[in-house]
Design an enzyme around this catalytic site. Structure first.
Site, PDB file in Angstrom:
ATOM      1  N   ASP A 201       0.854  -1.185   0.000  1.00 39.88           N
ATOM      2  CA  ASP A 201       0.000   0.000   0.000  1.00 39.88           C
ATOM      3  C   ASP A 201       0.889   1.235   0.000  1.00 39.88           C
ATOM      4  O   ASP A 201       1.996   1.196  -0.512  1.00 39.88           O
ATOM      5  CB  ASP A 201      -0.953  -0.041   1.200  1.00 39.88           C
ATOM      6  CG  ASP A 201      -2.264   0.688   0.938  1.00 39.88           C
ATOM      7  OD1 ASP A 201      -2.214   1.866   0.543  1.00 39.88           O
ATOM      8  OD2 ASP A 201      -3.338   0.092   1.128  1.00 39.88           O
ATOM      9  N   HIS A 224       1.892   1.995  -3.277  1.00 39.73           N
ATOM     10  CA  HIS A 224       0.966   2.974  -3.861  1.00 39.73           C
ATOM     11  C   HIS A 224       1.509   4.388  -3.828  1.00 39.73           C
ATOM     12  O   HIS A 224       0.769   5.337  -4.071  1.00 39.73           O
ATOM     13  CB  HIS A 224      -0.382   2.914  -3.136  1.00 39.73           C
ATOM     14  CG  HIS A 224      -1.109   1.619  -3.318  1.00 39.73           C
ATOM     15  ND1 HIS A 224      -2.317   1.349  -2.721  1.00 39.73           N
ATOM     16  CD2 HIS A 224      -0.808   0.517  -4.043  1.00 39.73           C
ATOM     17  CE1 HIS A 224      -2.722   0.124  -3.054  1.00 39.73           C
ATOM     18  NE2 HIS A 224      -1.807  -0.397  -3.856  1.00 39.73           N
TER      19      HIS A 224
END
Length: 330
Positions: A201, A224
């Site tokens: 993430d 991310h």
């Protein structure tokens, strides 16, 4: 040098057990060691170092089940520099640090904490904990440490002021869910530097109530990217300001410099600078998403302003170097 530590509860390494069975209040199968039982006075004057070390040795020596080192609330413990050495026999150790001032955690380059997150990742509904959680801590630093395989975020920072994180290696599978490297909320004057973050993430997520956050000399990827937000979830009012992200390498990330807000929310994100950014096959190097998750037809009323992008170099995997999905309200 002695350090005065005021704590509610101490210590939290994440258990490798199944998440459905993880409960901090569940003690029937746990071994708990209270520093007071080992002679700690907690009066802010007596040297409690040896009591801490003896309690740690007992905690580390548990041969099965979960071991918990407890520093009770409403006391002030004066200790010298503590080295909690392993390897430990305990299968898991709980370490939760709350309301600690002038705390130094230094892994010495070889120290590591593994959150055994793979036993949690398949359970989307489980209340998965971070590997390290700092709540209401001030003037502390964490350095020279490896933190991996978080059940959720690796390092959570909440309600803290004036903290420094340096020379860290944060690592989890690229497919691991919600395993942010750093998750920052309601905190000020946080510096993250000279670190490598590879997760499933955000490398760094800067959430509501945060200001004066500085991230520099970071290698991020996979993951991310570095995100301001998300802000405004569940129609709440949230603010973020004075963010400086610079000298960052994004490698194979979904996003680079991202700002994300939820529909229906309110507040602002302002005075944000991303500069000296190197990109290698990043899907969206620059992205502002004010309809994050698209959970509502509403627009976001989080005002995004005074954002600077400077010195971006590299490649986009999508051919879309800049993606702006801005709210008509904000």
């Amino acid at each position: 040098m002695q350090v005065l530590i005021t704590l509610i509860l101490v210590l939290g390494f994440v258990s490798p057990c199944l998440c459905a069975r993880w409960n901090l209040e569940e003690t029937s199968d746990n071994y708990t060691f209270n520093v007071v039982q080992y002679g700690a006075r907690g009066d802010g004057k007596s040297d409690d170092t040896q009591a801490f070390l003896m309690a740690w040795n007992s905690t580390c020596g548990v041969t099965q089940g979960q071991a918990t080192l407890v520093i009770p609330p409403n006391l002030s413990f004066l200790v010298n520099n503590l080295i909690f050495e392993g390897p430990c026999k305990a299968s898991s150790i709980i370490i939760q640090v709350y309301i600690a001032n002038s705390l130094l955690i230094d892994g010495g380059g070889n120290g590591s904490i593994d959150g055994s997150g793979s036993t949690w990742w398949d359970c989307a509904s489980c209340p998965r904990p971070p590997v390290l959680h700092f709540h209401a801590c001030n003037d502390f630093s964490v350095a020279n440490l490896k933190v991996g395989n978080g059940p959720r975020s690796h390092i959570a920072i909440d309600g803290c002021n004036n903290a420094k994180f340096s020379n860290l290696l944060v690592n989890a599978s690229s497919t691991s869910p919600n395993t942010d490297g750093f998750d920052i909320a309601s905190s000020k004057y946080i510096l993250i530097e000279d670190s490598i973050i590879s997760t499933g993430d955000d490398c760094i997520a800067i959430n509501g109530g945060s200001s004066f956050i500085d991230a520099t000399r970071i290698s991020c990827g996979p993951g991310h990217g570095i995100s301001v937000g998300s802000l405004g979830k569940n129609n709440v009012h949230e603010t973020v300001e004075e963010i400086h992200v610079h000298n960052i390498s994004f490698i194979g990330t979904t996003n680079g410099a991202r700002i994300k807000t939820y529909p229906g929310g309110s507040g602002y994100a302002k005075n944000i600078t991303f500069e000296q950014i190197n990109l290698t096959n990043v899907t969206y190097p620059i992205i502002i998403d004010q309809h994050y998750a698209k959970i509502s037809p509403q627009d976001s009323n989080v005002l995004v302003s005074d954002v600077t992008y400077r010195g971006f170099n590299g490649t986009s995997a999508s051919g879309i170097p800049i993606k702006l999905d801005c709210s008509s309200l904000g």
